[in-house]
Design a protein around this motif. Structure first.
Motif, PDB file in Angstrom:
ATOM      1  N   ARG A  60       0.853  -1.190   0.000  1.00 45.03           N
ATOM      2  CA  ARG A  60       0.000   0.000   0.000  1.00 45.03           C
ATOM      3  C   ARG A  60       0.887   1.237   0.000  1.00 45.03           C
ATOM      4  NH1 ARG A  60      -3.611   0.119   5.062  1.00 45.03           N
ATOM      5  NH2 ARG A  60      -4.776  -1.459   3.914  1.00 45.03           N
ATOM      6  N   GLU A  61       0.421   2.228  -0.700  1.00 45.81           N
ATOM      7  CA  GLU A  61       1.087   3.525  -0.695  1.00 45.81           C
ATOM      8  C   GLU A  61       0.034   4.602  -0.501  1.00 45.81           C
ATOM      9  OE1 GLU A  61       4.738   1.685  -1.496  1.00 45.81           O
ATOM     10  OE2 GLU A  61       4.336   3.765  -0.913  1.00 45.81           O
ATOM     11  N   PHE A  62       0.381   5.595   0.268  1.00 46.38           N
ATOM     12  CA  PHE A  62      -0.500   6.764   0.416  1.00 46.38           C
ATOM     13  C   PHE A  62       0.385   7.967   0.628  1.00 46.38           C
ATOM     14  CE2 PHE A  62      -4.281   9.081   1.119  1.00 46.38           C
ATOM     15  CZ  PHE A  62      -4.084   9.940   2.183  1.00 46.38           C
ATOM     16  N   PHE A  63       0.235   8.949  -0.249  1.00 41.40           N
ATOM     17  CA  PHE A  63       1.124  10.101  -0.133  1.00 41.40           C
ATOM     18  C   PHE A  63       0.527  11.312  -0.835  1.00 41.40           C
ATOM     19  CE2 PHE A  63       2.381   9.627  -4.528  1.00 41.40           C
ATOM     20  CZ  PHE A  63       2.332   8.257  -4.749  1.00 41.40           C
ATOM     21  N   CYS A  64       1.088  12.454  -0.515  1.00 42.98           N
ATOM     22  CA  CYS A  64       0.729  13.707  -1.166  1.00 42.98           C
ATOM     23  C   CYS A  64       1.617  13.857  -2.390  1.00 42.98           C
ATOM     24  CB  CYS A  64       0.943  14.872  -0.190  1.00 42.98           C
ATOM     25  SG  CYS A  64       0.685  16.491  -0.931  1.00 42.98           S
ATOM     26  N   LEU A  65       1.003  13.814  -3.563  1.00 47.81           N
ATOM     27  CA  LEU A  65       1.783  13.852  -4.786  1.00 47.81           C
ATOM     28  C   LEU A  65       2.246  15.269  -5.113  1.00 47.81           C
ATOM     29  CD1 LEU A  65       2.845  12.380  -7.311  1.00 47.81           C
ATOM     30  CD2 LEU A  65       0.659  12.902  -8.413  1.00 47.81           C
ATOM     31  N   ASP A  66       1.308  16.193  -5.083  1.00 50.94           N
ATOM     32  CA  ASP A  66       1.649  17.573  -5.378  1.00 50.94           C
ATOM     33  C   ASP A  66       0.661  18.487  -4.665  1.00 50.94           C
ATOM     34  OD1 ASP A  66       0.397  16.956  -8.703  1.00 50.94           O
ATOM     35  OD2 ASP A  66      -0.714  17.560  -6.907  1.00 50.94           O
ATOM     36  N   ASN A  67       0.581  19.729  -5.110  1.00 47.15           N
ATOM     37  CA  ASN A  67      -0.248  20.690  -4.396  1.00 47.15           C
ATOM     38  C   ASN A  67      -1.742  20.416  -4.538  1.00 47.15           C
ATOM     39  OD1 ASN A  67      -0.147  22.971  -2.709  1.00 47.15           O
ATOM     40  ND2 ASN A  67      -0.737  24.314  -4.382  1.00 47.15           N
ATOM     41  N   ASP A  68      -2.119  19.472  -5.431  1.00 44.66           N
ATOM     42  CA  ASP A  68      -3.545  19.248  -5.681  1.00 44.66           C
ATOM     43  C   ASP A  68      -3.950  17.782  -5.627  1.00 44.66           C
ATOM     44  OD1 ASP A  68      -2.702  21.458  -8.192  1.00 44.66           O
ATOM     45  OD2 ASP A  68      -4.043  22.039  -6.558  1.00 44.66           O
TER      46      ASP A  68
ATOM     47  N   ASP B  78      -3.711  21.207   4.540  1.00 45.93           N
ATOM     48  CA  ASP B  78      -2.689  20.190   4.797  1.00 45.93           C
ATOM     49  C   ASP B  78      -1.901  19.863   3.533  1.00 45.93           C
ATOM     50  OD1 ASP B  78      -4.790  18.353   7.164  1.00 45.93           O
ATOM     51  OD2 ASP B  78      -3.388  20.029   7.455  1.00 45.93           O
ATOM     52  N   THR B  79      -2.598  19.824   2.415  1.00 44.59           N
ATOM     53  CA  THR B  79      -1.931  19.510   1.144  1.00 44.59           C
ATOM     54  C   THR B  79      -0.923  20.587   0.799  1.00 44.59           C
ATOM     55  OG1 THR B  79      -4.001  18.484   0.424  1.00 44.59           O
ATOM     56  CG2 THR B  79      -2.330  18.866  -1.255  1.00 44.59           C
ATOM     57  N   GLU B  80      -1.379  21.812   0.901  1.00 51.53           N
ATOM     58  CA  GLU B  80      -0.497  22.930   0.570  1.00 51.53           C
ATOM     59  C   GLU B  80       0.709  22.953   1.504  1.00 51.53           C
ATOM     60  OE1 GLU B  80      -2.644  26.581   0.039  1.00 51.53           O
ATOM     61  OE2 GLU B  80      -0.827  27.769   0.292  1.00 51.53           O
ATOM     62  N   PHE B  81       0.469  22.670   2.763  1.00 52.65           N
ATOM     63  CA  PHE B  81       1.559  22.676   3.733  1.00 52.65           C
ATOM     64  C   PHE B  81       2.602  21.622   3.383  1.00 52.65           C
ATOM     65  CE2 PHE B  81       3.227  23.806   7.889  1.00 52.65           C
ATOM     66  CZ  PHE B  81       3.996  22.699   8.211  1.00 52.65           C
ATOM     67  N   MET B  82       2.149  20.407   3.119  1.00 48.52           N
ATOM     68  CA  MET B  82       3.094  19.323   2.841  1.00 48.52           C
ATOM     69  C   MET B  82       3.867  19.574   1.559  1.00 48.52           C
ATOM     70  SD  MET B  82       2.955  17.444   5.434  1.00 48.52           S
ATOM     71  CE  MET B  82       4.326  16.543   4.774  1.00 48.52           C
ATOM     72  N   TYR B  83       3.180  20.046   0.545  1.00 46.77           N
ATOM     73  CA  TYR B  83       3.860  20.284  -0.728  1.00 46.77           C
ATOM     74  C   TYR B  83       4.886  21.405  -0.583  1.00 46.77           C
ATOM     75  CZ  TYR B  83       4.593  21.227  -5.660  1.00 46.77           C
ATOM     76  OH  TYR B  83       5.162  21.425  -6.890  1.00 46.77           O
ATOM     77  N   THR B  84       4.482  22.450   0.103  1.00 44.42           N
ATOM     78  CA  THR B  84       5.397  23.576   0.315  1.00 44.42           C
ATOM     79  C   THR B  84       6.597  23.149   1.143  1.00 44.42           C
ATOM     80  OG1 THR B  84       3.521  25.089   0.249  1.00 44.42           O
ATOM     81  CG2 THR B  84       5.571  25.944   1.186  1.00 44.42           C
ATOM     82  N   ARG B  86       7.938  20.211   1.456  1.00 47.62           N
ATOM     83  CA  ARG B  86       8.852  19.368   0.692  1.00 47.62           C
ATOM     84  C   ARG B  86       9.780  20.247  -0.165  1.00 47.62           C
ATOM     85  NH1 ARG B  86       5.552  15.673  -2.762  1.00 47.62           N
ATOM     86  NH2 ARG B  86       4.664  14.979  -0.797  1.00 47.62           N
ATOM     87  N   GLY B  87       9.219  21.284  -0.725  1.00 46.13           N
ATOM     88  CA  GLY B  87      10.047  22.207  -1.506  1.00 46.13           C
ATOM     89  C   GLY B  87      11.079  22.910  -0.648  1.00 46.13           C
ATOM     90  N   VAL B  88      10.668  23.263   0.560  1.00 46.26           N
ATOM     91  CA  VAL B  88      11.601  23.931   1.482  1.00 46.26           C
ATOM     92  C   VAL B  88      12.754  22.987   1.830  1.00 46.26           C
ATOM     93  CG1 VAL B  88      11.822  24.780   3.856  1.00 46.26           C
ATOM     94  CG2 VAL B  88       9.889  25.481   2.460  1.00 46.26           C
ATOM     95  N   VAL B  89      12.447  21.733   2.076  1.00 48.42           N
ATOM     96  CA  VAL B  89      13.471  20.756   2.446  1.00 48.42           C
ATOM     97  C   VAL B  89      14.511  20.629   1.334  1.00 48.42           C
ATOM     98  CG1 VAL B  89      13.870  18.279   2.804  1.00 48.42           C
ATOM     99  CG2 VAL B  89      12.009  19.431   4.000  1.00 48.42           C
ATOM    100  N   ARG B  90      14.065  20.641   0.120  1.00 55.40           N
ATOM    101  CA  ARG B  90      14.983  20.440  -0.999  1.00 55.40           C
ATOM    102  C   ARG B  90      15.726  21.714  -1.370  1.00 55.40           C
ATOM    103  NH1 ARG B  90      13.169  18.656  -5.883  1.00 55.40           N
ATOM    104  NH2 ARG B  90      15.303  17.959  -6.149  1.00 55.40           N
ATOM    105  N   SER B  91      15.159  22.843  -1.008  1.00 56.96           N
ATOM    106  CA  SER B  91      15.805  24.091  -1.423  1.00 56.96           C
ATOM    107  C   SER B  91      16.824  24.590  -0.429  1.00 56.96           C
ATOM    108  CB  SER B  91      14.751  25.176  -1.634  1.00 56.96           C
ATOM    109  OG  SER B  91      14.121  25.488  -0.402  1.00 56.96           O
ATOM    110  N   GLN B  92      16.693  24.207   0.834  1.00 55.35           N
ATOM    111  CA  GLN B  92      17.598  24.759   1.858  1.00 55.35           C
ATOM    112  C   GLN B  92      18.979  24.127   1.789  1.00 55.35           C
ATOM    113  OE1 GLN B  92      15.612  24.380   5.636  1.00 55.35           O
ATOM    114  NE2 GLN B  92      14.851  26.448   5.522  1.00 55.35           N
TER     115      GLN B  92
END
Lengths: 157, 92
Positions: A60-68, B78-84, B86-92
């Motif tokens: 199983r995988e569950f993750f946030c792919l991108d901003n949407d 939550d989605t916006e937070f996680m995506y943002t 992840r970008g911060v982790v890779r950019s720093q």
């Protein structure tokens, strides 16, 4: 036997400290070098555990792919040994969360209990991934520990 | 002490008897004895104090929609937070 001058110098300046070996380089940001895909893989290791025990023989995988988009993916073998898989995409739209299954053949906007379950899952994901993987406060992003020594190594593909 | 009814009630009250008396000419002993039971007359209206006129009922579907909207906002945040992040982790 040390001379009187040497003894006097020792009394004045003390013993010379032993030269230490050069300190090992410690990585303070071990995740920096990882790609997006590798980070997602690490996050998914936590995400897959949010829904309870995974049945034997399933992955199983569950993750946030991108901003949407959030991804739920499961693989297993049926009674004939044939490999099966299911991928569900949860897309964030201005008017709600669209659940897309079977490659787009089935789709519907989430509501009610199912929507609440996804909200709980995403919130748990954020809490646990931030704390356990990134060692950060899930609200502020502040560092929780100064020694992130437990971050697992990812095999480079 | 006069107790006034709640603002949204339809209750009315009458002035206490002593308020209508002329206190300038009579000796205190000549006033009627104060009866707390008659200090005010409180009439309850026909409608309950908690009922307001012309307030539309909120249907369950509207409430559910509001709850769903709230859940969607949480998920978006939550989605916006996680995506943002992840970008911060890779950019720093």
């Amino acid at each position: 036997m040390p001379t009187l001058l040497q003894q006097a110098m020792t009394l004045l300046v003390g013993d010379q400290p032993k030269r230490l070996s050069s300190p090992q380089k410690t990585t303070t940001r071990p995740l920096k070098k990882l790609t997006d895909r590798q980070l997602i893989k690490l996050e998914s290791e936590i995400g897959r555990t949010l829904f309870g025990e995974i049945p034997t023989g399933r992955t199983r995988e569950f993750f946030c792919l991108d901003n949407d988009t959030w991804i739920w993916h499961e693989e297993w073998k049926d009674s004939n040994g044939k490999e099966k898989s299911q991928t569900v995409r949860y897309e964030i739209h201005p008017n709600g969360i669209l659940k897309v299954e079977d490659g787009g053949k089935n789709y519907n906007f989430l509501k009610g209990q199912e929507l609440m379950n996804l909200a709980l899952a995403t919130r748990m994901y954020r809490e646990r991934v931030m704390r356990e993987l990134y060692k950060r406060d899930p609200k502020t992003g502040a560092l929780l520990t100064t020694e992130p020594s437990t971050i697992p190594q990812v095999a480079h593909e | 002490m006069v107790i006034y009814p709640p603002n949204n009630s339809r209750a009315t009250f009458d002035k206490p008897k002593w308020a209508t008396q002329d206190t300038t000419k009579h000796q205190p002993a000549q006033f009627e004895a104060f009866d707390p039971a008659e200090a005010y007359i409180y009439h309850t209206g026909e409608m309950d104090n908690n009922t307001l006129e012309n307030t539309p009922e909120i249907s369950d579907s509207v409430i559910e929609a509001k709850v769903d909207n709230t859940q969607v906002k949480f998920i978006k945040a939550d989605t916006e937070f996680m995506y943002t992040w992840r970008g911060v982790v890779r950019s720093q």
